[in-house]
Design an enzyme around this catalytic site. Structure first.
Site, PDB file in Angstrom:
ATOM      1  N   LYS A 207       0.837  -1.192   0.000  1.00 47.39           N
ATOM      2  CA  LYS A 207       0.000   0.000   0.000  1.00 47.39           C
ATOM      3  C   LYS A 207       0.881   1.255   0.000  1.00 47.39           C
ATOM      4  O   LYS A 207       0.696   2.154  -0.802  1.00 47.39           O
ATOM      5  CB  LYS A 207      -0.902  -0.033   1.242  1.00 47.39           C
ATOM      6  CG  LYS A 207      -1.882   1.086   1.349  1.00 47.39           C
ATOM      7  CD  LYS A 207      -2.854   0.839   2.492  1.00 47.39           C
ATOM      8  CE  LYS A 207      -3.704   2.055   2.764  1.00 47.39           C
ATOM      9  NZ  LYS A 207      -4.643   1.840   3.859  1.00 47.39           N
ATOM     10  N   GLU A 213      10.603  -4.836   4.243  1.00 44.42           N
ATOM     11  CA  GLU A 213      10.616  -6.267   3.901  1.00 44.42           C
ATOM     12  C   GLU A 213      10.249  -6.454   2.429  1.00 44.42           C
ATOM     13  O   GLU A 213      10.937  -7.147   1.676  1.00 44.42           O
ATOM     14  CB  GLU A 213       9.594  -7.049   4.750  1.00 44.42           C
ATOM     15  CG  GLU A 213       9.932  -7.189   6.214  1.00 44.42           C
ATOM     16  CD  GLU A 213       9.354  -6.074   7.068  1.00 44.42           C
ATOM     17  OE1 GLU A 213       9.079  -4.970   6.527  1.00 44.42           O
ATOM     18  OE2 GLU A 213       9.204  -6.288   8.278  1.00 44.42           O
ATOM     19  N   GLY A 267      -4.965  -2.310   4.945  1.00 44.48           N
ATOM     20  CA  GLY A 267      -4.213  -3.474   4.467  1.00 44.48           C
ATOM     21  C   GLY A 267      -4.909  -4.788   4.755  1.00 44.48           C
ATOM     22  O   GLY A 267      -5.111  -5.623   3.871  1.00 44.48           O
ATOM     23  N   ARG A 268      -5.329  -4.972   6.006  1.00 43.97           N
ATOM     24  CA  ARG A 268      -5.918  -6.271   6.380  1.00 43.97           C
ATOM     25  C   ARG A 268      -7.347  -6.446   5.871  1.00 43.97           C
ATOM     26  O   ARG A 268      -7.970  -7.462   6.120  1.00 43.97           O
ATOM     27  CB  ARG A 268      -5.823  -6.470   7.895  1.00 43.97           C
ATOM     28  CG  ARG A 268      -6.461  -5.387   8.726  1.00 43.97           C
ATOM     29  CD  ARG A 268      -6.026  -5.471  10.192  1.00 43.97           C
ATOM     30  NE  ARG A 268      -6.483  -4.357  10.992  1.00 43.97           N
ATOM     31  CZ  ARG A 268      -5.848  -3.181  11.083  1.00 43.97           C
ATOM     32  NH1 ARG A 268      -4.750  -2.973  10.404  1.00 43.97           N
ATOM     33  NH2 ARG A 268      -6.314  -2.218  11.841  1.00 43.97           N
ATOM     34  N   GLU A 353      -4.858  -7.091  15.110  1.00 45.64           N
ATOM     35  CA  GLU A 353      -4.340  -5.790  14.690  1.00 45.64           C
ATOM     36  C   GLU A 353      -5.448  -4.736  14.763  1.00 45.64           C
ATOM     37  O   GLU A 353      -5.195  -3.560  14.979  1.00 45.64           O
ATOM     38  CB  GLU A 353      -3.763  -5.870  13.265  1.00 45.64           C
ATOM     39  CG  GLU A 353      -2.779  -4.749  12.968  1.00 45.64           C
ATOM     40  CD  GLU A 353      -1.934  -5.006  11.739  1.00 45.64           C
ATOM     41  OE1 GLU A 353      -0.768  -5.393  11.883  1.00 45.64           O
ATOM     42  OE2 GLU A 353      -2.438  -4.817  10.621  1.00 45.64           O
ATOM     43  N   HIS A 384      -4.982 -33.262  18.004  1.00 40.94           N
ATOM     44  CA  HIS A 384      -3.863 -34.057  18.496  1.00 40.94           C
ATOM     45  C   HIS A 384      -2.740 -33.155  19.011  1.00 40.94           C
ATOM     46  O   HIS A 384      -1.614 -33.608  19.169  1.00 40.94           O
ATOM     47  CB  HIS A 384      -3.355 -34.981  17.383  1.00 40.94           C
ATOM     48  CG  HIS A 384      -4.436 -35.905  16.909  1.00 40.94           C
ATOM     49  ND1 HIS A 384      -4.622 -37.170  17.432  1.00 40.94           N
ATOM     50  CD2 HIS A 384      -5.436 -35.723  16.014  1.00 40.94           C
ATOM     51  CE1 HIS A 384      -5.669 -37.735  16.848  1.00 40.94           C
ATOM     52  NE2 HIS A 384      -6.188 -36.878  15.979  1.00 40.94           N
ATOM     53  N   LYS A 512       9.408  -1.246  14.189  1.00 43.72           N
ATOM     54  CA  LYS A 512       9.962  -0.981  12.844  1.00 43.72           C
ATOM     55  C   LYS A 512      11.009   0.118  12.929  1.00 43.72           C
ATOM     56  O   LYS A 512      12.088   0.031  12.361  1.00 43.72           O
ATOM     57  CB  LYS A 512       8.841  -0.464  11.922  1.00 43.72           C
ATOM     58  CG  LYS A 512       8.071  -1.506  11.178  1.00 43.72           C
ATOM     59  CD  LYS A 512       7.296  -0.778  10.064  1.00 43.72           C
ATOM     60  CE  LYS A 512       6.098  -1.522   9.583  1.00 43.72           C
ATOM     61  NZ  LYS A 512       5.279  -0.761   8.650  1.00 43.72           N
TER      62      LYS A 512
HETATM   63  C1  G6Q Z   1      -2.694  -4.053   7.753  1.00 50.10           C
HETATM   64  C2  G6Q Z   1      -1.490  -3.353   8.113  1.00 50.10           C
HETATM   65  C3  G6Q Z   1      -0.209  -4.046   7.733  1.00 50.10           C
HETATM   66  C4  G6Q Z   1       0.250  -3.765   6.311  1.00 50.10           C
HETATM   67  C5  G6Q Z   1       1.694  -4.215   6.155  1.00 50.10           C
HETATM   68  C6  G6Q Z   1       2.211  -3.985   4.766  1.00 50.10           C
HETATM   69  O1  G6Q Z   1      -3.790  -3.627   7.942  1.00 50.10           O
HETATM   70  O2  G6Q Z   1      -1.556  -2.067   7.665  1.00 50.10           O
HETATM   71  O3  G6Q Z   1      -0.248  -5.425   7.932  1.00 50.10           O
HETATM   72  O4  G6Q Z   1      -0.575  -4.398   5.405  1.00 50.10           O
HETATM   73  O5  G6Q Z   1       2.502  -3.552   7.091  1.00 50.10           O
HETATM   74  O6  G6Q Z   1       2.126  -2.639   4.446  1.00 50.10           O
HETATM   75  P1  G6Q Z   1       2.260  -2.165   2.962  1.00 50.10           P
HETATM   76  O7  G6Q Z   1       1.135  -2.765   2.190  1.00 50.10           O
HETATM   77  O8  G6Q Z   1       2.209  -0.679   3.004  1.00 50.10           O
HETATM   78  O9  G6Q Z   1       3.575  -2.685   2.478  1.00 50.10           O
END
Ligand code: G6Q
Length: 546
Positions: A207, A213, A267-268, A353, A384, A512
């Site tokens: 996003k 990463e 994002g989620r 989150e 199990h 971070k």
């Molecule tokens: C989700 C969070 C988080 C995000 C990641 C990746 O709701 O915002 O999990 O999706 O940190 O972020 P980017 O999509 O900006 O790389």
């Protein structure tokens, strides 16, 4: 300023109701009311929720429903669907529901209807995914792109990863899909070592397009491709999904190859947008749209159904009942479906989150419990492993069992055994086994008096442990859409009751930032301004790496 929810009349009623009700046995409630299962079962099309095996009676539900009035839930739901900026801390609308607004009714953010842009991106997803699937959009050397690699993390990974796995039966058989999320070099290596660059399409999903990463993994993958096919191949093998065109261009991906999404999609909550491009590539646009349709059906149910018959609302209220009145801090999700094995992992992020917050919308520290630790895994595997604690441990773990009645793999009698296990677990947790029953069983098994006296306490199950059973006819793109939207709305309702912003995630930022301070220190500079443990650890790791 809203009154704190734990000071409300409904909350106080629930607290005193809890004191009176806490020792009530579900077994007795079932015996008293032969219609209990029927009374506490809800249905939406092919999805059924049996919540009768909970420690509730009609008063509990009545008081819990009062909570929804205290927080003006109806109005809050409308605010979300209609594009109000309910993500208060980030001043953003929350419109994952618009992504699957199949009725295409206008939804306005800052006076602008967002539906045309959403529809435009959906059309781009359709034409691109079809071009790749039908071999019209080819790799640089003219080969069909059959290996998809999604590079993203958190919300840019977990949804597509879960959905592609869940919908394996719908995936194109001549394509494979891989996910690289972790910064650990092994994550890249594991995937790249299996692939042929000429047939590989990378989707960089971020996003912000600033996530270390994702950008590091994307750089490594880009280099791997360039080493094999040269710089010019990038345009044919890399696409991006982002809200940040500038950073996409800086990274070296042509913005013609970028799929847009927007700030009003968290994002989620984003697998319904272009973040789900890998899903569309693997299952085809028609099936991707069915997933949107299923989520849309749940949205309509959630928005329009009376709360006492509203599946996400009831699930949320049960969670509040256990969390805030029983003091239970965990919740397990157990799908009896191998393909849904990553759903708990996905829900872990969605729920924890969103609702793992301790400051309310009035900027005050919260004095009641919010959020729950979500965990789980596929049944029967988990029977199990951690089910011992769930049956006989000292803590109670409410469970959602997710049970597809029909399997895509009706091989032999596998599915019947699986179903029998799913249904038996809820029954066993609820009824338990008295010491008297344990003694009778041990006697029948021919055990001596001494053995019986030795074993009877260990063979006793207290029971009275709650569970929901969510039955779907079959796992399809449509029912997956319904299930995921059901949990999204459950989380939303709980956030409203707890008066928190379920749509920010500031808690993930501190670590971070500190990592960025430590990185140069690992490379050479001396550690500064840490506690002595962190300083020692930095020095230890450095010395071990010499
Ligand atoms: C989700 C969070 C988080 C995000 C990641 C990746 O709701 O915002 O999990 O999706 O940190 O972020 P980017 O999509 O900006 O790389």
């Amino acid at each position: 300023m809203n009154k704190s929810i734990n000071k409300s009349t409904a909350w106080k009623k629930l607290a005193s109701h809890y004191r009176w009700h806490k020792n009530e046995q579900m077994k007795d409630l079932f015996a008293k009311d032969p219609k209990r299962a029927e009374k506490y079962t809800l249905q939406l099309e092919d999805l059924y929720l049996d919540y009768s095996k909970n420690r509730i009676d009609s008063k509990t539900i009545r008081y819990l429903l009062k909570l929804t009035q205290e927080v003006n839930l109806k109005q809050k739901i409308e605010a979300m669907f209609s594009g109000a900026k309910i993500n208060q801390t980030e001043n953003r609308a929350v419109l994952h529901t618009a992504l699957r607004n199949r009725q295409n009714t206008p939804v306005f953010v800052d006076g602008k209807n967002v539906m045309p842009e959403i529809n435009h991106v959906l059309l781009r997803i359709k034409s691109f995914s079809e071009a790749v699937r039908f071999g019209k959009f080819k790799g640089a050397t003219g080969k069909k792109l059959t290996n998809i690699v999604n590079i993203g993390i958190g919300g840019s990974d977990l949804g597509p990863f879960m959905a592609v796995t869940a919908l394996k039966e719908y995936c194109s058989k001549d394509m494979t899909c891989h996910f690289i999320s972790n910064i650990d070099g092994s994550a890249c290596d594991d995937v790249l070592s299996k692939l042929d660059p000429e047939k590989t399409l990378f989707i960089v999903v971020s996003k912000t397009f600033t996530t270390i990463e994702t950008l590091t993994n994307a750089k490594t993958c880009r280099q791997w491709l360039v080493d094999a096919l040269g710089e010019d191949a990038v345009a044919k093998h890399f696409v991006a999904v982002s809200t940040n065109a500038e950073e996409v261009a800086k990274f070296g991906i042509n913005t013609d190859n970028m799929f847009e999404f927007w700030d009003f999609v968290g994002g989620r909550y984003s697998m319904w947008s272009a973040v789900g491009l890998s899903i569309a590539l693997m299952i085809g646009m028609e099936n991707f749209e069915k997933m949107l349709d299923g989520a849309n059906a749940m949205d309509i149910h959630f928005r329009n159904t009376d709360f006492k018959e509203n599946i996400p609302v009831i699930l949320a209220l049960l969670g509040v009942w256990y969390n805030n009145f029983f003091g239970i801090k965990t919740h397990a999700v157990i799908p009896y479906d191998q393909d849904l094995r990553f759903l708990p992992k996905y829900l872990q992020q969605l729920d924890m989150e969103s609702n793992g917050k301790s400051v309310d919308l009035n900027k005050k520290f919260i004095k009641y419990s919010t959020g729950q630790v979500i965990f789980g895994g596929a049944g029967t595997d988990v029977q199990h492993s951690f089910f011992q604690l769930i049956h006989q441990g000292t803590q109670i773990v409410p469970i959602d069992f997710i049970v597809p009645a029909i399997s895509h793999n009706e091989i032999g009698n596998h599915h019947e055994i699986l179903l029998a296990n799913a249904l038996a677990q809820g029954e066993a947790l609820m009824t338990g086994k008295t010491t008297k029953q344990a003694v009778a069983e041990l006697t029948k098994a021919g055990k001596s008096k001494e053995e019986i006296s030795q074993l009877k306490a260990y063979k006793t199950f207290q029971g009275n442990r709650p569970s929901n059973t969510i039955v779907i006819k079959q796992l399809t793109p449509y029912t997956l859409g319904m299930l995921v939207a059901m949990y999204e709305h459950k989380v939303f309702v709980q956030g409203i009751i707890w008066n928190i912003d379920s749509f920010d995630q500031m808690g993930v930022e501190l670590g971070k930032k500190l990592a960025l301070n430590i990185l140069p220190e690992l490379k050479g500079s001396s550690p500064v301004s840490h506690d002595s443990s962190t300083t020692n650890l930095i020095n230890l790791v450095k010395s071990l790496r010499k």
